[in-house]
Design a protein around this motif. Structure first.
Motif, short mmCIF file in Angstrom:
data_model
loop_
_atom_site.label_atom_id
_atom_site.label_comp_id
_atom_site.label_asym_id
_atom_site.label_seq_id
_atom_site.Cartn_x
_atom_site.Cartn_y
_atom_site.Cartn_z
N VAL A 2 -27.68 15.29 12.72
CA VAL A 2 -29.01 15.28 12.34
C VAL A 2 -29.69 14.41 11.58
O VAL A 2 -28.87 13.99 10.49
N SER A 27 -29.00 16.99 17.39
CA SER A 27 -28.95 18.35 18.20
C SER A 27 -29.35 19.22 17.47
O SER A 27 -28.88 19.96 16.73
N ILE A 28 -30.74 19.44 17.49
CA ILE A 28 -31.67 20.20 16.61
C ILE A 28 -31.99 21.45 17.92
O ILE A 28 -32.54 21.27 18.93
N VAL A 29 -31.61 22.85 17.44
CA VAL A 29 -32.11 23.96 18.12
C VAL A 29 -33.47 24.31 17.66
O VAL A 29 -34.35 24.79 18.33
N SER A 30 -33.65 24.46 16.32
CA SER A 30 -35.12 24.75 15.76
C SER A 30 -35.18 24.25 14.43
O SER A 30 -34.26 23.93 13.56
N ASN A 76 -40.82 17.40 16.55
CA ASN A 76 -39.81 17.39 15.55
C ASN A 76 -40.40 16.67 14.45
O ASN A 76 -39.53 15.87 13.80
N VAL A 100 -31.71 24.28 12.17
CA VAL A 100 -30.42 24.78 12.94
C VAL A 100 -30.11 23.90 14.03
O VAL A 100 -30.77 23.66 15.02
N ARG A 101 -28.79 23.44 13.82
CA ARG A 101 -28.54 22.63 14.71
C ARG A 101 -27.42 23.08 16.10
O ARG A 101 -27.08 24.24 15.62
N SER A 102 -27.33 22.62 17.09
CA SER A 102 -26.51 22.96 17.93
C SER A 102 -25.06 23.45 17.71
O SER A 102 -24.68 22.66 16.95
N GLY A 103 -24.80 24.58 18.01
CA GLY A 103 -23.35 25.05 17.51
C GLY A 103 -23.69 25.83 16.26
O GLY A 103 -22.51 26.28 15.79
N SER A 104 -24.72 25.99 15.50
CA SER A 104 -24.76 26.64 14.46
C SER A 104 -25.71 27.88 14.64
O SER A 104 -26.45 27.83 15.43
N TYR A 105 -25.57 28.87 13.70
CA TYR A 105 -26.43 30.00 13.60
C TYR A 105 -27.16 30.17 12.44
O TYR A 105 -27.96 31.33 12.35
#
Length: 121
Positions: A2, A27-30, A76, A100-105
């Motif tokens: 990121v 790789s951003i989820v949110s 973003n 929150v990046r891809s693969g993370s919670y």
């Protein structure tokens, strides 16, 4: 990976305006909160403004009424419109985001590289 990339800094005379932009990529989820901080020479890094994903904003007292933070969730990106700039606003401005990046919670804290804003009297 990121990354936050800022743009829009520069030199302006007192009373002038600048618009800073920051784009988050990777790789951003949110993104929960995005914001701007600034650091003048010899001083600590201070909050300027933040904005949540829901659009709630906060401002440092010193910039209220002069600066406006906005956000484009689809892209973003976060912007800082700075009006009525004063020499005391001179600093390096840093973009910050809780991402929150891809693969993370959970969100992680990210910083941009900083952009110089100089206001001459």
């Amino acid at each position: 990976q990121v990354q936050l990339v800022e743009s829009g800094g520069g030199l302006v005379r007192a009373g002038g305006s600048l618009r800073l932009s920051c784009a988050a990529s990777g790789s951003i989820v949110s993104i929960a909160v995005m914001g701007w901080y600034r650091q003048a020479p010899g001083k600590q890094r201070d909050l300027v403004a933040t904005i949540t994903s829901g659009g709630t904003t906060t401002y440092a007292d010193s910039v209220k009424g002069r600066f406006t933070i906005s956000r484009d969730g689809a892209k973003n990106t976060v912007h800082l419109q700075m009006n009525s700039l004063q020499p005391g606003d001179t600093a390096v401005y840093y973009c910050n985001a809780d991402i929150v990046r891809s693969g993370s919670y959970r969100p992680y804290d990210y910083w941009g590289q900083g952009t110089q804003v100089t206001v001459s009297s």
